[in-house]
Write an enzyme that holds these catalytic residues in place. Structure first.
Site, PDB file in Angstrom:
ATOM      1  N   THR A 105       0.839  -1.206   0.000  1.00 29.06           N
ATOM      2  CA  THR A 105       0.000   0.000   0.000  1.00 29.06           C
ATOM      3  C   THR A 105       0.871   1.251   0.000  1.00 29.06           C
ATOM      4  O   THR A 105       1.929   1.265   0.639  1.00 29.06           O
ATOM      5  CB  THR A 105      -0.882   0.011   1.269  1.00 29.06           C
ATOM      6  OG1 THR A 105      -1.711  -1.149   1.258  1.00 29.06           O
ATOM      7  CG2 THR A 105      -1.769   1.258   1.329  1.00 29.06           C
ATOM      8  N   ASP A 142       6.165  -3.907  -1.605  1.00 33.42           N
ATOM      9  CA  ASP A 142       5.592  -2.830  -0.795  1.00 33.42           C
ATOM     10  C   ASP A 142       6.631  -1.729  -0.579  1.00 33.42           C
ATOM     11  O   ASP A 142       7.840  -1.954  -0.725  1.00 33.42           O
ATOM     12  CB  ASP A 142       5.134  -3.380   0.565  1.00 33.42           C
ATOM     13  CG  ASP A 142       4.103  -2.479   1.247  1.00 33.42           C
ATOM     14  OD1 ASP A 142       3.804  -1.394   0.734  1.00 33.42           O
ATOM     15  OD2 ASP A 142       3.592  -2.894   2.306  1.00 33.42           O
ATOM     16  N   GLY A 143       6.163  -0.560  -0.231  1.00 35.16           N
ATOM     17  CA  GLY A 143       7.034   0.562   0.098  1.00 35.16           C
ATOM     18  C   GLY A 143       7.399   0.538   1.575  1.00 35.16           C
ATOM     19  O   GLY A 143       7.137  -0.430   2.290  1.00 35.16           O
ATOM     20  N   ALA A 144       8.016   1.604   2.025  1.00 33.65           N
ATOM     21  CA  ALA A 144       8.353   1.745   3.449  1.00 33.65           C
ATOM     22  C   ALA A 144       8.534   3.227   3.740  1.00 33.65           C
ATOM     23  O   ALA A 144       8.746   4.042   2.824  1.00 33.65           O
ATOM     24  CB  ALA A 144       9.639   0.991   3.780  1.00 33.65           C
ATOM     25  N   LYS A 203       7.080   1.008   8.782  1.00 34.55           N
ATOM     26  CA  LYS A 203       5.994   1.109   7.819  1.00 34.55           C
ATOM     27  C   LYS A 203       4.725   1.573   8.535  1.00 34.55           C
ATOM     28  O   LYS A 203       4.668   1.578   9.754  1.00 34.55           O
ATOM     29  CB  LYS A 203       5.746  -0.255   7.157  1.00 34.55           C
ATOM     30  CG  LYS A 203       6.889  -0.681   6.257  1.00 34.55           C
ATOM     31  CD  LYS A 203       6.623  -1.982   5.506  1.00 34.55           C
ATOM     32  CE  LYS A 203       5.276  -2.075   4.898  1.00 34.55           C
ATOM     33  NZ  LYS A 203       4.919  -0.954   4.021  1.00 34.55           N
ATOM     34  N   GLY A 241       2.955   4.517   7.418  1.00 35.06           N
ATOM     35  CA  GLY A 241       2.619   5.919   7.157  1.00 35.06           C
ATOM     36  C   GLY A 241       1.246   6.034   6.499  1.00 35.06           C
ATOM     37  O   GLY A 241       0.516   6.996   6.721  1.00 35.06           O
ATOM     38  N   GLU A 269      -0.375  -5.225   6.037  1.00 39.02           N
ATOM     39  CA  GLU A 269       0.931  -5.373   5.350  1.00 39.02           C
ATOM     40  C   GLU A 269       1.771  -6.438   6.039  1.00 39.02           C
ATOM     41  O   GLU A 269       2.419  -7.257   5.374  1.00 39.02           O
ATOM     42  CB  GLU A 269       1.667  -4.035   5.346  1.00 39.02           C
ATOM     43  CG  GLU A 269       0.998  -3.011   4.446  1.00 39.02           C
ATOM     44  CD  GLU A 269       1.582  -1.616   4.547  1.00 39.02           C
ATOM     45  OE1 GLU A 269       1.334  -0.837   3.617  1.00 39.02           O
ATOM     46  OE2 GLU A 269       2.252  -1.296   5.538  1.00 39.02           O
ATOM     47  N   LYS A 283      14.412   7.347   1.910  1.00 36.96           N
ATOM     48  CA  LYS A 283      13.904   6.425   2.940  1.00 36.96           C
ATOM     49  C   LYS A 283      15.007   5.526   3.509  1.00 36.96           C
ATOM     50  O   LYS A 283      14.772   4.821   4.488  1.00 36.96           O
ATOM     51  CB  LYS A 283      12.815   5.519   2.344  1.00 36.96           C
ATOM     52  CG  LYS A 283      11.727   6.225   1.532  1.00 36.96           C
ATOM     53  CD  LYS A 283      10.648   6.765   2.409  1.00 36.96           C
ATOM     54  CE  LYS A 283       9.446   7.292   1.656  1.00 36.96           C
ATOM     55  NZ  LYS A 283       8.578   6.268   1.131  1.00 36.96           N
TER      56      LYS A 283
HETATM   57  C1  5RP Z   1       1.549   2.190   4.181  1.00 32.53           C
HETATM   58  C2  5RP Z   1       3.020   2.019   4.158  1.00 32.53           C
HETATM   59  C3  5RP Z   1       3.740   2.561   2.970  1.00 32.53           C
HETATM   60  O1  5RP Z   1       4.471   1.530   2.396  1.00 32.53           O
HETATM   61  C4  5RP Z   1       4.652   3.662   3.393  1.00 32.53           C
HETATM   62  O2  5RP Z   1       3.905   4.610   4.107  1.00 32.53           O
HETATM   63  C5  5RP Z   1       5.330   4.314   2.188  1.00 32.53           C
HETATM   64  O3  5RP Z   1       4.377   4.993   1.442  1.00 32.53           O
HETATM   65  P1  5RP Z   1       4.731   5.818   0.131  1.00 32.53           P
HETATM   66  O4  5RP Z   1       5.081   4.822  -0.915  1.00 32.53           O
HETATM   67  O5  5RP Z   1       3.448   6.566  -0.165  1.00 32.53           O
HETATM   68  O6  5RP Z   1       5.872   6.756   0.448  1.00 32.53           O
HETATM   69  O7  5RP Z   1       3.629   1.456   5.017  1.00 32.53           O
HETATM   70  O8  5RP Z   1       1.008   1.736   5.379  1.00 32.53           O
END
Ligand code: 5RP
Length: 227
Positions: free
Chosen positions: A33, A86-88, A99, A101, A108, A126
């Site tokens: 997400t 996934d992102g972080a 994670k 945000g 997740e 990051k």
């Molecule tokens: C969501 C997360 C996202 O992976 C994290 O916030 C990074 O988001 P973005 O890709 O918008 O910078 O943990 O719960």
């Protein structure tokens, strides 16, 4: 100078390039997400015939996947996925992450737990030497919010309720600054043991296996050796 948005786009493309050769017609892909993952989903749309389906970590990603014509399965109906992307908010060089945000940390952590490999996709801002600059999201049962906040203050943290936000699971989030993680995995286990904590945004007991990091000089890959 590339903007953060451009770097997110670049790393989303790198994630697609990394994942595509590993997908089979019966593959199920775990999808995280966030804004970086949104870009990945948009790129994945053109390749939806290359794999069977996705499992998703949020209502937001489910909607985007389905709008892209990608089938989304319930996690209860599958046993495992080879890959989770996934992102972080932060990642260190040992591939521990903060994670949540976007507020999807609990799903997740659950969806990534059934994946053989967690592929973390971030822009270089990051990547940090020491986790802790980004406030740690902790999902709490609403009834336990103040009890958890008191425990967190005892640990030296300053919890702030994420106002007006309810998770996909009907819970609340405390964003906690001021914590110091000597041993991130031990700290995660300690937070998990506080009654009322549903999930904390530290991903250290089980971190990423691969990180794709987009910087001004291109995308680099950090990888831990398999045990
Ligand atoms: C969501 C997360 C996202 O992976 C994290 O916030 C990074 O988001 P973005 O890709 O918008 O910078 O943990 O719960």
């Amino acid at each position: 100078m590339l903007t953060q948005d451009e770097l997110k786009q670049q790393v989303a493309q790198a994630a697609l390039d990394y994942v595509l050769p590993q997908l089979q017609p019966d593959s199920i892909l775990g999808v995280g997400t966030g804004s970086t993952v949104d870009r990945f989903i948009d790129l994945l749309a053109a390749h939806r015939q290359a794999f069977h389906a996705a499992v998703s970590s949020s209502e937001r990603s489910t909607q985007r996947l389905q709008a892209a014509g990608i089938r989304v399965l319930d996690l209860n109906d599958i046993t495992a996925t080879a890959l989770y992307v996934d992102g972080a908010d932060e990642i260190d060089h040992q591939l521990n992450m903060i994670k949540g945000g976007g507020g999807a940390l609990t799903r997740e952590k659950i969806v990534s737990s059934v994946a053989d490999r967690f592929v973390c996709i971030v822009d270089a801002s990051k990547l940090v030497d020491q986790l802790g600059g980004f406030p740690l999201p902790i999902e709490v049962v609403p009834l336990a919010r103040e009890a958890v906040a008191r425990e967190i203050r005892q640990l030296g943290g300053q919890p702030v309720l994420r106002a007006g936000f309810t998770t996909d699971n009907g819970n609340q989030i405390l964003d906690v600054s001021g914590l110091r993680y000597g041993d991130p995995a031990a700290f995660e286990a300690m937070l998990n043991n506080i009654p009322g904590v549903v999930c904390c945004g530290l991903f250290a007991i089980s971190g990423a296996h691969v990180a794709l990091v987009a910087g001004q000089d291109g995308v680099s890959r950090l990888e831990l050796q398999d045990d």
